[in-house]
Design a protein around this motif. Structure first.
Motif, short mmCIF file in Angstrom:
data_model
loop_
_atom_site.label_atom_id
_atom_site.label_comp_id
_atom_site.label_asym_id
_atom_site.label_seq_id
_atom_site.Cartn_x
_atom_site.Cartn_y
_atom_site.Cartn_z
N TYR A 150 0.84 -1.20 0.00
CA TYR A 150 0.00 0.00 0.00
C TYR A 150 0.87 1.26 0.00
N ASP A 151 1.89 1.29 0.87
CA ASP A 151 2.73 2.48 0.97
C ASP A 151 3.56 2.71 -0.29
N VAL A 152 3.92 1.65 -0.99
CA VAL A 152 4.65 1.80 -2.25
C VAL A 152 3.76 2.43 -3.31
N LEU A 153 2.49 2.03 -3.33
CA LEU A 153 1.60 2.45 -4.41
C LEU A 153 0.90 3.77 -4.15
N VAL A 154 0.63 4.11 -2.88
CA VAL A 154 -0.26 5.23 -2.61
C VAL A 154 0.32 6.57 -3.06
N GLY A 155 1.65 6.74 -2.96
CA GLY A 155 2.26 8.00 -3.39
C GLY A 155 2.11 8.25 -4.88
N PRO A 156 2.56 7.31 -5.74
CA PRO A 156 2.38 7.51 -7.18
C PRO A 156 0.92 7.64 -7.60
N LEU A 157 0.03 6.86 -6.96
CA LEU A 157 -1.38 6.96 -7.30
C LEU A 157 -1.97 8.31 -6.90
N MET A 158 -1.54 8.81 -5.77
CA MET A 158 -2.02 10.12 -5.33
C MET A 158 -1.56 11.20 -6.30
N ARG A 159 -0.29 11.15 -6.71
CA ARG A 159 0.22 12.16 -7.63
C ARG A 159 -0.44 12.06 -9.00
N ARG A 160 -0.79 10.85 -9.41
CA ARG A 160 -1.40 10.66 -10.73
C ARG A 160 -2.91 10.93 -10.73
N LEU A 161 -3.59 10.47 -9.70
CA LEU A 161 -5.05 10.52 -9.69
C LEU A 161 -5.63 11.56 -8.75
N GLY A 162 -4.89 11.95 -7.72
CA GLY A 162 -5.42 12.86 -6.71
C GLY A 162 -5.00 14.30 -6.87
N LEU A 163 -4.20 14.58 -7.90
CA LEU A 163 -3.74 15.94 -8.15
C LEU A 163 -3.90 16.26 -9.62
N THR A 164 -4.22 17.51 -9.94
CA THR A 164 -4.28 17.95 -11.33
C THR A 164 -2.90 18.46 -11.74
N ASP A 165 -2.79 18.88 -12.99
CA ASP A 165 -1.57 19.52 -13.47
C ASP A 165 -1.65 21.04 -13.35
N GLU A 166 -2.74 21.52 -12.76
CA GLU A 166 -2.96 22.97 -12.67
C GLU A 166 -2.16 23.56 -11.51
N PRO A 167 -1.23 24.48 -11.80
CA PRO A 167 -0.44 25.08 -10.72
C PRO A 167 -1.29 26.03 -9.89
N VAL A 168 -0.92 26.18 -8.63
CA VAL A 168 -1.63 27.09 -7.74
C VAL A 168 -0.65 27.67 -6.75
N ALA A 169 -0.77 28.97 -6.49
CA ALA A 169 0.09 29.64 -5.50
C ALA A 169 -0.35 29.25 -4.09
N PRO A 170 0.54 29.32 -3.13
CA PRO A 170 0.16 29.01 -1.75
C PRO A 170 -1.03 29.86 -1.31
N ASN A 171 -2.03 29.22 -0.71
CA ASN A 171 -3.22 29.95 -0.29
C ASN A 171 -3.91 29.22 0.84
N ASP A 172 -4.82 29.93 1.52
CA ASP A 172 -5.54 29.36 2.66
C ASP A 172 -6.88 28.74 2.28
N GLY A 173 -7.27 28.84 1.00
CA GLY A 173 -8.56 28.30 0.59
C GLY A 173 -9.68 28.87 1.44
N VAL A 174 -10.60 28.02 1.85
CA VAL A 174 -11.71 28.46 2.70
C VAL A 174 -11.53 27.95 4.14
N VAL A 175 -10.31 27.61 4.49
CA VAL A 175 -10.06 27.06 5.81
C VAL A 175 -10.41 28.06 6.91
N PHE A 176 -10.09 29.34 6.70
CA PHE A 176 -10.34 30.35 7.72
C PHE A 176 -11.56 31.22 7.43
N ALA A 177 -11.90 31.38 6.17
CA ALA A 177 -13.02 32.24 5.79
C ALA A 177 -13.73 31.65 4.59
N PRO A 178 -15.05 31.79 4.52
CA PRO A 178 -15.80 31.20 3.40
C PRO A 178 -15.63 32.00 2.12
N ASP A 179 -15.91 31.36 1.02
CA ASP A 179 -15.95 32.02 -0.29
C ASP A 179 -17.37 31.90 -0.81
#
Length: 314
Positions: free
Chosen positions: A248-277
């Motif tokens: 599981y530990d061998v596979l989960v990293g590559p699978l996360m990078r392939r399936l759990g992330l897009t190729d869209e770059p994003v600058a560091p941000n707080d999202g809606v963690v502290f305030a709603p949008d």
């Protein structure tokens, strides 16, 4: 059914649909979330279904806010029969690079506020001898994934808390605690996440509809179950995590990078963690096609084609 339902996190995503589902069943609703404008939109939708609705803008991380919410519900309706808690935020980032304030706030929102909701609801249920609390967990409360340490920590904590509370309530058969644990869901929690990873997150397949999760929440209020898992691969992932941890530990990293992330770059941000949008107070995240729209479009297509051919014939 005319139950009194407190629905926390009802401004967007799963919670927005949960409110509508309870409204359709004739329940009286107390809607809570951070965004007053979005809550008013949901109130109007629920009122159109014939529901009596009280809106209470609430930041669940503020001390005393959930006690005030319960007091408002009791003042208006005199009792609480169901507490449905779907509020959650998340964050992406390697643990040592994710600011501690973001990690802490995710845990504060997803675990500590849920625990406070349970405390407030159970005190009332104990006084009346009955009631149902439905909390929203995650498959990540049973397995782990890299770059989501704050969310994983919170959901593992929530899973353990629910199990402990279920054990404590064995002397109260009319009081129920249910945990709804979905895998990937088509909501905007991924786009709205705090991000210090550099790439926008996405739900790895298979992706469930928020409607399916909302129905599970409402069904737990009607036929309580200890835990409901939503996601075809959830059982397989849990078996792999438990029985084959090395693989599981061998596979989960590559699978996360392939399936759990897009190729869209994003600058560091707080999202809606502290305030709603307010602009993101929607149901779907557009990760799945809107099948209803596709069906309606397909149904209207013959008439549209016929009208165009008729105009040309003229």
């Amino acid at each position: 059914m005319n139950r009194v339902v407190v629905a926390v996190g009802s401004s967007s995503g799963i919670g927005r649909l949960v409110a509508r589902e309870f409204a359709r069943r004739g329940d009286r609703l107390v809607l809570a979330a951070r965004t007053a404008q979005a809550l008013e939109e949901v109130r109007a939708k629920c009122a159109a279904e014939g529901a009596e609705v009280l809106v209470v803008p609430t930041d669940i991380t503020v001390p005393g806010a959930l006690e005030a919410l319960a007091a408002a519900a009791l003042d208006r309706f005199g009792r609480i029969d169901v507490w449905a808690h779907t509020a959650a935020v998340t964050a992406y980032g390697r643990f040592d690079q994710l600011p501690g304030r973001i990690f802490d706030q995710v845990v504060r929102t997803d675990l500590l506020a849920a625990a406070e909701a349970a405390r407030v609801a159970l005190r009332h249920f104990r006084s009346t001898g009955k009631g149902t609390l439905v909390l929203t967990g995650s498959v990540l409360g049973h397995i782990t994934a890299p770059y989501m340490s704050s969310y994983v920590a919170a959901k593992w904590g929530l899973t353990g808390l629910v199990r402990a509370l279920q054990q404590e309530l064995r002397d109260a058969p009319e009081i129920h605690i249910c945990l709804v644990s979905p895998g990937s869901v088509d909501t905007r929690i991924y786009q709205r996440a705090a991000n210090h990873l550099g790439l926008v997150g996405r739900p790895p397949p298979p992706i469930a509809t928020p409607e399916r999760v909302a129905r599970a929440v409402v069904e737990c209020a009607e036929r309580p179950r200890r835990e409901v898992s939503i996601g075809r691969l959830n059982p397989l992932m849990r078996v792999g995590f438990t029985c084959l941890p090395g693989l599981y530990d061998v596979l989960v990293g590559p699978l996360m990078r392939r399936l759990g992330l897009t190729d869209e770059p994003v600058a560091p941000n707080d999202g809606v963690v502290f305030a709603p949008d307010p602009s993101s107070a929607t149901v779907r995240g557009d990760w799945l096609p809107d099948l209803g729209h596709l069906v309606r479009t397909a149904a209207a297509l013959p008439a549209a084609v016929g009208a165009r051919l008729l105009r040309r014939a003229r």
